[in-house]
Design an enzyme around this catalytic site. Structure first.
Site, PDB file in Angstrom:
ATOM      1  CB  VAL A 102      74.012   9.627  15.372  1.00 41.70           C
ATOM      2  CG1 VAL A 102      75.512   9.358  15.440  1.00 41.70           C
ATOM      3  CG2 VAL A 102      73.296   8.889  16.484  1.00 41.70           C
ATOM      4  CD  GLU A 139      75.441   7.357  19.208  1.00 38.77           C
ATOM      5  OE1 GLU A 139      75.349   8.063  20.213  1.00 38.77           O
ATOM      6  OE2 GLU A 139      74.556   6.561  18.841  1.00 38.77           O
ATOM      7  CG  PHE A 140      79.227   5.817  24.368  1.00 38.36           C
ATOM      8  CD1 PHE A 140      78.769   4.505  24.436  1.00 38.36           C
ATOM      9  CD2 PHE A 140      80.531   6.035  23.969  1.00 38.36           C
ATOM     10  CE1 PHE A 140      79.612   3.441  24.111  1.00 38.36           C
ATOM     11  CE2 PHE A 140      81.391   4.986  23.657  1.00 38.36           C
ATOM     12  CZ  PHE A 140      80.919   3.683  23.729  1.00 38.36           C
ATOM     13  CB  CYS A 200      69.416   3.840  21.846  1.00 35.60           C
ATOM     14  SG  CYS A 200      70.100   5.022  20.697  1.00 35.60           S
TER      15      CYS A 200
HETATM   16  C1  UDX Z   1      70.826   5.840  25.367  1.00 35.85           C
HETATM   17  C2  UDX Z   1      72.210   5.804  26.050  1.00 35.85           C
HETATM   18  O1  UDX Z   1      72.111   6.433  27.326  1.00 35.85           O
HETATM   19  C3  UDX Z   1      73.248   6.483  25.175  1.00 35.85           C
HETATM   20  O2  UDX Z   1      74.535   6.362  25.768  1.00 35.85           O
HETATM   21  C4  UDX Z   1      73.249   5.812  23.793  1.00 35.85           C
HETATM   22  O3  UDX Z   1      74.165   6.405  22.932  1.00 35.85           O
HETATM   23  C5  UDX Z   1      71.848   5.853  23.184  1.00 35.85           C
HETATM   24  O4  UDX Z   1      70.926   5.248  24.084  1.00 35.85           O
HETATM   25  P1  UDX Z   1      68.866   7.629  25.041  1.00 35.85           P
HETATM   26  O5  UDX Z   1      68.143   6.584  24.287  1.00 35.85           O
HETATM   27  O6  UDX Z   1      68.933   9.011  24.491  1.00 35.85           O
HETATM   28  O7  UDX Z   1      70.408   7.205  25.264  1.00 35.85           O
HETATM   29  O8  UDX Z   1      68.173   7.734  26.461  1.00 35.85           O
HETATM   30  P2  UDX Z   1      68.514   7.497  28.004  1.00 35.85           P
HETATM   31  O9  UDX Z   1      68.619   8.785  28.703  1.00 35.85           O
HETATM   32  O10 UDX Z   1      69.647   6.570  28.174  1.00 35.85           O
HETATM   33  O11 UDX Z   1      67.148   6.808  28.493  1.00 35.85           O
HETATM   34  C6  UDX Z   1      66.632   5.657  27.829  1.00 35.85           C
HETATM   35  C7  UDX Z   1      65.289   5.262  28.389  1.00 35.85           C
HETATM   36  O12 UDX Z   1      65.427   4.714  29.679  1.00 35.85           O
HETATM   37  C8  UDX Z   1      64.273   6.393  28.512  1.00 35.85           C
HETATM   38  O13 UDX Z   1      63.018   5.913  28.054  1.00 35.85           O
HETATM   39  C9  UDX Z   1      64.222   6.667  30.001  1.00 35.85           C
HETATM   40  O14 UDX Z   1      62.972   7.167  30.405  1.00 35.85           O
HETATM   41  C10 UDX Z   1      64.479   5.283  30.566  1.00 35.85           C
HETATM   42  N1  UDX Z   1      65.084   5.290  31.905  1.00 35.85           N
HETATM   43  C11 UDX Z   1      66.321   5.825  32.106  1.00 35.85           C
HETATM   44  C12 UDX Z   1      64.402   4.706  32.966  1.00 35.85           C
HETATM   45  O15 UDX Z   1      63.283   4.206  32.813  1.00 35.85           O
HETATM   46  N2  UDX Z   1      65.006   4.671  34.198  1.00 35.85           N
HETATM   47  C13 UDX Z   1      66.235   5.188  34.415  1.00 35.85           C
HETATM   48  O16 UDX Z   1      66.711   5.111  35.559  1.00 35.85           O
HETATM   49  C14 UDX Z   1      66.918   5.794  33.340  1.00 35.85           C
END
Ligand code: UDX
Length: 449
Positions: free
Chosen positions: A11, A152-153, A279
């Protein structure tokens, strides 16, 4: 503006690099001296698409600086972004000791007024504690501090793109002057006055980001509320997938139709092994903990967490059913990172799967485009391969755990020729059953008939 970033994790680095690209002068510091040495030498300690390029450009333009001396960084910036880690404690509560340490450092080292911004994900009411800590550690007659929350998102893997093209910028403030300062900081992003490496400077026209000014308490809540909702959505899709298996329906058909309703939306309804990363699992736990602490019943979040943990058991049922005996079988894990396009393996479902496979005596082989180095430190007993086709040679089963593009595009006809047995268990619902069966594969996935 002169900005300080404390904490050079993903981040902090993305925030620092992108704000430097937006024209600010950014001073970054971290307690990890080795990391600062690397950054000073022009190396990027994490894999994040476009980050190296943005950092390089900012360095060349002398817009970003790295120092291991926190006092130097603190004195250099008018605005300080706290980007340190808030890992989960044993009981799920967020560990805020790094925030507390930094607050003390800022209070004692600052020689001019500072705006201190919480960027790390923190539970609601941290801002109140931060104000107290800054006052408590300030020397008598010390400088004035204001505090803001600016969650942050950023998604790992697309963090640079997300920073430059946000849907919303949330700033939780206590007064109008702080809101104006944050508006100034983000103005180049809102007006798209920066060089975007993602679109090589030619960003497609899209809806402008909303700049939302809220209270500090609301801003803190927005982050946890958003992440927990997304986690809830994924777990919901996963229970639908289990139902589909029992009833003989197809989860992709069901979630696609659901997602076309704009009130539901199509994102985050992909069934499979569930969510990992640093996260969702920790934010969910911290939110559950915070709700309990203030006496609010948030049972649905506990259910979402339980469903997610059960994905691994459900996957193992599939492995047992297909393979019968696991002991001494050569099993190939395709994907170690918690999701594609990152080398982050924290809370990755693949780790739990490997741990269980090793426990049951399998000969575990694994491959991943970016995360092998990190996984090796955790599981030295696993045999790692850069090339998926090498990994699959002589395998009794392939388990798809992370849907990297390279794995989506595997030529299974070619791979099947060298496998001991044509068996694929797809934890991310990537391949088509019919096509796999035509190639002679025994194939299973989540929620698809
Ligand atoms: C997330 C949030 O999206 C972001 O806004 C925040 O700031 C940090 O947390 P991130 O952890 O990078 O981001 O990953 P993300 O793309 O959101 O996916 C999280 C997890 O969910 C992954 O393990 C992914 O494989 C899983 N996932 C995602 C699913 O199993 N199904 C889905 O439909 C989407």
């Amino acid at each position: 503006m002169r900005l300080t970033v404390i904490g050079c994790g993903y981040v902090g680095l993305v925030t620092g690099a992108c704000l430097a690209a937006a024209g600010h002068e950014v001073y970054c510091t971290d307690v990890d001296r080795k990391r600062i040495d690397q950054l000073q030498a022009g190396q990027v300690p994490i894999y994040e698409e476009h980050l190296a390029e943005v950092l390089e450009r900012a360095r060349a333009e002398r817009k970003i600086f790295f120092t291991a001396e926190a006092s130097e960084a603190i004195r250099a910036g008018e605005v300080i972004f706290i980007c340190v880690g808030t890992p989960p404690r044993e009981n799920g509560e967020a560990d805020l000791s790094a925030i507390d340490r930094v607050a003390r450092q800022i209070a004692t080292e600052a020689r001019s007024p500072k705006l201190v911004i919480e960027k790390s994900t923190v539970p609601a009411l941290t801002g109140v504690q931060l104000v107290k800590a800054l006052a408590a550690y300030s020397p008598p007659g010390g400088v004035k501090f204001s505090v803001a929350s600016n969650p942050e998102f950023l998604r790992e893997g697309t963090a640079v793109e997300d920073f430059f093209h946000p849907d919303r910028i949330v700033v939780g403030v206590g007064d109008g002057a702080t809101a104006s300062t944050l508006g100034e900081i983000y103005r180049p992003i809102l007006e798209r006055r920066f060089y975007c490496p993602v679109h090589a400077g030619l960003c497609p026209a899209g809806p402008p980001a909303e700049f939302l000014v809220t209270t500090i308490n609301s801003a803190e809540l927005i982050k946890h509320a958003s992440n927990s909702f997304l986690a809830l959505k994924i777990s919901y899709a996963n229970v639908i997938a289990d139902l589909c298996e029992r009833i003989g329906a197809d989860v992709e058909e069901v979630t696609r139709a659901m997602g076309l309703d704009p009130r539901i939306g199509k994102e985050f309804l992909r069934a499979g092994l569930g969510f990992g990363g640093f996260c969702f699992p920790k934010d969910l736990q911290a939110f559950i903990h915070l709700s309990a602490r203030v006496g609010v019943d948030f049972e649905i979040l506990k259910a979402a967490e339980r469903v997610n943990k059960q994905r691994i058991d459900r996957f193992f049922e599939k492995i047992h059913k297909a393979l019968w005996v696991i002991k001494d079988k050569k099993i190939v894990v395709l994907g170690l990172a918690f999701k594609p396009d990152t080398d982050d393996i924290r809370f990755a479902p693949a780790l739990e799967i490997i741990r269980k496979l090793l426990e049951e005596g399998a000969a575990v082989h694994a491959t991943d485009p970016q995360a092998i180095g990190k996984a090796k430190l955790l599981f030295p007993a696993v045999c790692y391969h850069e090339d998926p086709y090498e990994a699959l040679r002589g395998a009794d089963a392939a388990l798809l755990c992370t849907e990297w593009k390279a794995f989506r595009e595997i030529d299974w006809e070619r791979a099947g020729q060298t496998m001991a047995r044509r068996l694929v268990i797809d934890g991310r619902d990537v391949y088509q059953r019919k096509a796999m069966q035509q190639l002679g594969f025994d194939y299973d996935s989540f929620g698809r008939p």
